[in-house]
Design an enzyme around this catalytic site. Structure first.
Site, PDB file in Angstrom:
ATOM      1  N   HIS A  77       1.025 -34.450 -12.829  1.00 58.46           N
ATOM      2  CA  HIS A  77      -0.427 -34.332 -12.777  1.00 58.46           C
ATOM      3  C   HIS A  77      -1.074 -35.462 -11.978  1.00 58.46           C
ATOM      4  CE1 HIS A  77      -3.416 -31.633 -14.096  1.00 58.46           C
ATOM      5  NE2 HIS A  77      -3.831 -32.215 -15.194  1.00 58.46           N
TER       6      HIS A  77
ATOM      7  N   TYR B  31     -10.073 -39.975 -16.669  1.00 60.62           N
ATOM      8  CA  TYR B  31      -9.100 -38.974 -17.088  1.00 60.62           C
ATOM      9  C   TYR B  31      -9.400 -37.673 -16.346  1.00 60.62           C
ATOM     10  CZ  TYR B  31      -7.135 -42.137 -20.493  1.00 60.62           C
ATOM     11  OH  TYR B  31      -6.521 -43.230 -21.066  1.00 60.62           O
TER      12      TYR B  31
ATOM     13  N   ASN C 188      -9.747 -34.470 -16.775  1.00 58.78           N
ATOM     14  CA  ASN C 188     -10.705 -33.411 -17.098  1.00 58.78           C
ATOM     15  C   ASN C 188     -12.159 -33.801 -16.856  1.00 58.78           C
ATOM     16  OD1 ASN C 188      -8.373 -32.190 -17.899  1.00 58.78           O
ATOM     17  ND2 ASN C 188      -8.946 -31.933 -20.049  1.00 58.78           N
TER      18      ASN C 188
END
Length: 218
Positions: free
Chosen positions: A35, A80, A82
C-alpha cells in the site's frame, strides 16, 4: 524557492509547477508494504533529482526543487491513506495549482506487480486514498495519476491484509525496477508534457504487461 522562481520569471517564462503526491501510510510499521508504493515512488524520484524531503507542509512530508527549468513540489501525506485528500487538497490550493498539474502516485491491484500506467484522469477504483483525494477536490476526478501495479491477492486472501503485507523477494525486485521506470516517465513528463509522455510510456508498459501478467511472484 519562490524567490528563486520570481528571479527566473523576471528573465524567462517559467514552466508551470507540478505537484507530485505519493499515497501511503506513515510509520515504520507500513514501510515496504504494497500500500506504500506511492511513498516509495516519491522517495525514489526525490533521490534521483537531489530534492530533499525535509520539511512538513499541509500534513505532508514535503520537498521542492527544479527538474531542469520546471518547478516541482513533492509530498507524502501523513494523514494515513484513507484521509490523503486532507493533505493533497490544501497543498494544491496553497500553490494555486490547476488539478491537471497535480499527479498522484498510488498502488493498484488491477495491474500486475511492477507494471505502471500514466493517465490524465480517472475514477478511484475503490482505492480509499484516491476517494479521499477526489472528495477534497470537490468531486473533481480530472487530475493525472501514476498507477503502480502490485498484483492481486492470491486465492481467498483478504485484500486489506494483502495491501499491508510486505513484498517478497521476487515482487520486491519487480517494484524496484518499476520505480526506475517511473522516474524515467516523470522526467519525460516534465520535459515533453503529459499527453506525449503518457502515450510513449503506456505503450512500453503495455508490452511489459503482456510479458509479465502470467509470471509467478511467489
Amino acid at each position: 524557492m519562490l524567490h528563486r522562481l520570481s528571479r527566473r520569471c523576471f528573465c524567462t517564462v517559467t514552466p508551470r509547477p507540478w505537484l507530485f503526491v505519493g499515497l501511503g501510510n506513515p510509520g515504520d510499521k507500513f514501510k515496504g508494504t504494497r500500500h506504500n508504493v506511492g511513498f516509495e515512488m516519491i522517495d525514489a524520484f526525490a533521490e534521483s533529482q537531489g530534492i530533499p524531503m525535509d520539511t512538513v507542509h499541509s500534513k505532508a512530508i514535503f520537498g521542492k526543487g527544479f527538474v531542469g527549468e520546471v518547478p516541482v513540489f513533492l509530498a507524502k501525506p501523513q494523514t494515513y491513506m484513507n484521509l490523503s485528500g486532507e493533505s493533497t487538497g490544501p497543498l494544491a490550493a496553497y500553490y494555486k495549482l490547476p488539478l491537471n498539474q497535480v499527479l498522484v502516485f498510488h498502488d493498484d491491484m488491477n495491474l500486475p506487480c511492477g507494471v505502471l500506467r500514466l493517465h490524465d484522469k480517472g475514477g478511484h477504483g475503490s482505492h480509499k486514498g484516491l476517494k479521499s483525494v477526489i472528495y477534497n477536490f470537490r468531486g473533481n476526478r480530472e487530475f493525472p495519476r501514476l498507477r503502480i501495479g502490485i498484483g492481486s491477492p492470491p486465492g481467498q486472501m483478504d485484500p486489506k491484509a494483502f495491501l499491508l503485507q510486505k513484498f517478497n523477494v521476487t515482487a520486491r525486485q519487480r517494484i524496484d525496477e518499476a520505480l526506475q521506470e517511473g522516474i524515467d516517465a516523470l522526467k519525460l513528463l516534465l520535459s515533453k508534457g503529459l499527453t506525449e509522455s503518457a502515450k510513449r510510456f503506456n505503450k512500453e508498459q503495455k508490452y511489459k504487461h503482456l510479458r509479465v501478467q502470467n509470471l509467478p511472484v511467489s
